[in-house]
Design a protein around this motif. Structure first.
Motif, PDB file in Angstrom:
ATOM      1  N   VAL A 140       0.836  -1.204   0.000  1.00  0.00           N
ATOM      2  CA  VAL A 140       0.000   0.000   0.000  1.00  0.00           C
ATOM      3  C   VAL A 140       0.864   1.246   0.000  1.00  0.00           C
ATOM      4  N   TYR A 141       1.948   1.221   0.751  1.00  0.00           N
ATOM      5  CA  TYR A 141       2.830   2.382   0.806  1.00  0.00           C
ATOM      6  C   TYR A 141       4.199   1.923   1.268  1.00  0.00           C
ATOM      7  N   TRP A 142       5.180   2.808   1.079  1.00  0.00           N
ATOM      8  CA  TRP A 142       6.533   2.617   1.600  1.00  0.00           C
ATOM      9  C   TRP A 142       6.802   3.686   2.661  1.00  0.00           C
ATOM     10  N   ILE A 143       7.705   3.338   3.569  1.00  0.00           N
ATOM     11  CA  ILE A 143       8.112   4.264   4.621  1.00  0.00           C
ATOM     12  C   ILE A 143       9.583   4.613   4.411  1.00  0.00           C
ATOM     13  N   VAL A 144       9.890   5.900   4.483  1.00  0.00           N
ATOM     14  CA  VAL A 144      11.268   6.378   4.344  1.00  0.00           C
ATOM     15  C   VAL A 144      11.528   7.370   5.466  1.00  0.00           C
ATOM     16  N   ALA A 145      12.658   7.173   6.165  1.00  0.00           N
ATOM     17  CA  ALA A 145      13.084   8.101   7.222  1.00  0.00           C
ATOM     18  C   ALA A 145      14.433   8.669   6.832  1.00  0.00           C
ATOM     19  N   LEU A 146      14.530   9.989   6.797  1.00  0.00           N
ATOM     20  CA  LEU A 146      15.765  10.667   6.419  1.00  0.00           C
ATOM     21  C   LEU A 146      16.272  11.466   7.603  1.00  0.00           C
ATOM     22  N   SER A 147      17.539  11.288   7.903  1.00  0.00           N
ATOM     23  CA  SER A 147      18.182  12.105   8.923  1.00  0.00           C
ATOM     24  C   SER A 147      18.687  13.378   8.283  1.00  0.00           C
ATOM     25  N   PRO A 148      18.986  14.385   9.041  1.00  0.00           N
ATOM     26  CA  PRO A 148      19.501  15.631   8.457  1.00  0.00           C
ATOM     27  C   PRO A 148      20.738  15.368   7.619  1.00  0.00           C
ATOM     28  N   ILE A 221      13.496   9.810  19.583  1.00  0.00           N
ATOM     29  CA  ILE A 221      13.452   9.543  21.017  1.00  0.00           C
ATOM     30  C   ILE A 221      14.476  10.357  21.798  1.00  0.00           C
ATOM     31  N   ASN A 222      15.539  10.797  21.085  1.00  0.00           N
ATOM     32  CA  ASN A 222      16.587  11.596  21.720  1.00  0.00           C
ATOM     33  C   ASN A 222      16.430  13.082  21.442  1.00  0.00           C
ATOM     34  N   GLY A 223      15.327  13.475  20.819  1.00  0.00           N
ATOM     35  CA  GLY A 223      15.081  14.885  20.528  1.00  0.00           C
ATOM     36  C   GLY A 223      15.735  15.377  19.251  1.00  0.00           C
ATOM     37  N   ASN A 224      16.366  14.462  18.484  1.00  0.00           N
ATOM     38  CA  ASN A 224      16.964  14.852  17.203  1.00  0.00           C
ATOM     39  C   ASN A 224      15.882  14.900  16.123  1.00  0.00           C
ATOM     40  N   THR A 225      16.014  15.849  15.200  1.00  0.00           N
ATOM     41  CA  THR A 225      15.029  15.970  14.107  1.00  0.00           C
ATOM     42  C   THR A 225      15.332  14.959  13.007  1.00  0.00           C
ATOM     43  N   TYR A 226      14.298  14.485  12.400  1.00  0.00           N
ATOM     44  CA  TYR A 226      14.407  13.602  11.219  1.00  0.00           C
ATOM     45  C   TYR A 226      13.151  13.825  10.382  1.00  0.00           C
ATOM     46  N   GLN A 227      13.155  13.294   9.143  1.00  0.00           N
ATOM     47  CA  GLN A 227      12.038  13.446   8.197  1.00  0.00           C
ATOM     48  C   GLN A 227      11.431  12.073   7.926  1.00  0.00           C
TER      49      GLN A 227
END
Length: 655
Positions: A140-148, A221-227
């Motif tokens: 149905v969909y894909w998941i992608v997580a990008l760090s800065p 979980i550590n307060g770092n931003t990600y997309q």
């Protein structure tokens, strides 16, 4: 003169090379158009074909337009529904991911605040998040997580974090190549969720697939931003759109074929009566006056058929009445002509006795005897002409065609007309009698035509020369008689062959014959399948031309002698001004058709012994030419001329 003419043609052709290419281009165009002529002819003549073709063409246009509109509407609807569903689902996922990060952070702070060994690695947590979210959306969909930095940072530690892609993309998707740079930059600077169409690329060998990317900037979980991104492929929508296109294409073809069949059936109902009427009209024109249309129903076509039948009935009645009247007139003329012969013979015998004894009478009685003799001669000629005309009207005239040399016929006519020429002071000049002019014709009828023309030319020539010209070219022979007398006024050349016609109706018939000579002559020319035409100008004389096919039964396509002579006022004016003569006024004649002899242009002159004024200067006929003769445009309707166009052969009934 011919050498200079050929030199001028060669110089003009060298000066303009396109003149040599034009015939080649025309030949190629004719060759290319020849296979298309049957189809073009069918298209022009078949109304039903044109209606069905136009219906099919317009139906295809309507179906295509309708298909584009429907497909556009369906596509927009699918995209809108996809965007709405994807946005809702991605928004829920973003909330869950942020809640998980917040709860994990609180749990981590409560269990061991400040203890470094109690902290969860961000890479491991993102890897677990991607795997957890991807497990519920397979297919149905894909998941992608990008760090800065999108891969510029070192890889996450733990688990499968040895690669940049492994912990950040579900399945075989390539995150850096699937997420547009413009979208990731916008997500980095915007706190809300953003979406954009993209092409998803995978490392499993499949082609890039269109998808909708929805992303948002979150904290781990550590307060770092990600997309975090959701990639929703359009596989199902493409299948639905393909099904709609196939359905529309099938329905469109079926509709076009159905409309074509309907147009064919409807048009046939209208065209069939029209074709029937056209066929019946052709048969009516062929003389089958009893033909009628079949009428069924009470619609417009039925009323048309009834009107057509009424018209045909009225035409049949009128034509029958005219035929009966014409038959009665012909019968009356024939009966009167025959019945008058017996009393005329008796009157002739008595008049001859009186005429022979006129020397014993007083002058008045002697003059009356001479007048009686002259009028009896005219009366006999009139009866003979009426009998001949009645044969033509009744269709009883026959043609005894055999090969003859027209030169002999012309010489006989000229010799017989010498006494009249002597009295009028006229010379009769023959041109073109050095070479044989052979044609299959009835010598008696041809002699009668030429005798009439020559005698008329002498009587109306006012003592000037009369020129008789002979020529032959291809399948035609011609004899033209030219005089320089009073000539003909505009419009008289079309009426000169009418029965009993005179240029001056108020003038008594003291000269000329019975008034039927030219009418009989034109019928003789028609019987041969030829032309008899006239040209004249006031005060400039006239010219009568007889053109016959060399072989009996052939059709004429042109004449070797121009109807308007070269010495007419118009042609003399054009020649004096340096302009070419009138188109069609001169037809080139091959050398085989022109006489040779002692003169410079291959023309010899034979003239009668009678004296008269000298012949006006006349341009000589040009020598050989390869250009085929064209149909003479000066053939007048009603004059016995049958005009045949260059590429068509007309029947005698078409005149």
């Amino acid at each position: 003169m011919c050498a200079s003419y050929e030199r001028e043609r060669l110089e003009s052709r060298l000066a303009d090379p396109m003149q040599g290419l034009l015939p080649v281009i025309r030949s190629f165009v004719r060759w290319a158009r020849r296979p298309l002529q049957p189809a073009v002819r069918l298209w022009r003549r078949n109304l039903q074909l044109r209606v069905v073709a136009f219906t099919l063409l317009m139906s295809v246009g309507v179906v295509l337009l309708l298909g584009f509109v429907v497909i556009g509407q369906v596509q927009n609807g699918l995209l809108d529904a996809k965007e709405k569903a994807a946005t809702n689902q991605a928004t829920g996922g973003f909330s869950i991911a942020q809640d998980m990060a917040d709860k994990g952070s609180q749990t981590q702070q409560a269990s061991g605040s400040g203890a470094a060994q109690g902290r969860v690695d961000s890479g491991t947590w993102l890897n677990s998040l991607v795997q957890q979210f991807a497990s519920g959306g397979k297919g149905v969909y894909w998941i992608v997580a990008l760090s800065p930095g999108r891969g510029d940072d070192p890889p996450f530690a733990g688990g499968n974090a040895g690669s940049v892609r492994g912990p950040r993309g579900s399945g075989s998707v390539l995150p850096d190549e699937s997420i547009p740079k413009s979208l990731s930059d916008a997500v980095r600077s915007h706190p809300g969720a953003l979406k954009q169409y993209t092409m998803v690329k995978t490392d499993d060998g499949h082609k890039p697939r269109p998808a909708l990317a929805v992303g948002k900037r979150l904290t781990d979980i550590n307060g770092n931003t990600y997309q975090l991104y959701y990639l929703f492929p359009f596989d199902q929508e493409e299948k639905t759109l393909g099904l709609v296109k196939g359905t529309l294409a099938t329905a469109g073809i079926f509709v076009v074929v159905l409309l074509g069949a309907i147009a064919w059936l409807v048009t046939r109902q209208v065209v069939t009566p029209v074709r029937m009427a056209a066929g019946i009209a052709e048969r009516l024109a062929a003389g089958r006056l009893q033909e009628r249309m079949q009428v069924t129903g009470e619609d417009d076509i039925a009323r048309l058929g009834e009107s057509f039948n009424k018209m045909a009935q009225n035409l049949q009645v009128k034509i029958q009445q005219l035929e009966d009247l014409s038959r009665m007139q012909r019968r009356f003329v024939s009966d009167v002509s025959h019945e008058l012969r017996t009393p005329l013979t008796t009157v002739r015998m008595a008049a001859d006795v009186i005429h022979d004894a006129r020397t014993d009478f007083d002058p008045v009685t002697a003059r009356s005897a001479e007048l009686l003799q002259n009028q009896l001669d005219r009366f006999e000629s009139l009866l003979s002409d009426l009998l001949e005309i009645s044969r033509f009207d009744a269709g009883a005239a026959d043609l005894a065609a055999e090969p003859i040399d027209l030169r002999d016929v012309v010489r006989q006519v000229v010799d017989a007309a010498e006494p009249l020429a002597d009295r009028k002071g006229t010379r009769v000049i023959i041109r073109g009698d050095a070479q044989p002019v052979i044609a299959e014709a009835d010598a008696r009828r041809v002699e009668r035509v030429l005798r009439n023309l020559v005698v008329n030319a002498i009587e109306h020539g006012e003592g000037r020369d009369v020129v008789v010209r002979l020529a032959t070219v291809d399948g035609a022979v011609a004899v033209a008689v030219r005089d320089y007398g009073v000539g003909l006024k505009p419009g008289e050349a079309t009426r000169v062959f009418n029965r009993f016609w005179r240029a001056d109706p108020a003038r008594a018939r003291t000269t000329g014959g019975t008034g039927l000579g030219l009418s009989i002559a034109v019928e003789d020319a028609r019987l041969h399948g030829g032309w008899l035409q006239a040209w004249g100008e006031p005060g400039g004389g006239s010219q009568f031309r007889m053109t016959l096919p060399r072989t009996a039964g052939d059709s004429l396509r042109g004449s070797p002698i121009p109807l308007e002579p070269d010495d007419s006022r118009r042609n003399r004016g054009l020649n004096s001004s340096g302009l070419p003569a009138k188109a069609g006024a001169s037809v080139p004649v091959p050398r085989t058709g022109l006489p040779g002899g002692t003169s410079g242009d291959g023309v010899v002159v034979r003239q009668a012994t009678a004296r008269g004024p000298q012949l006006p200067s006349m341009p000589l006929v040009p020598k050989a030419s390869t250009r085929p003769p064209v149909a003479d445009p000066a053939a007048f309707p009603g004059s016995g001329a049958r005009v045949v166009e260059r590429r068509e052969t007309m029947r005698e009934d078409d005149v």
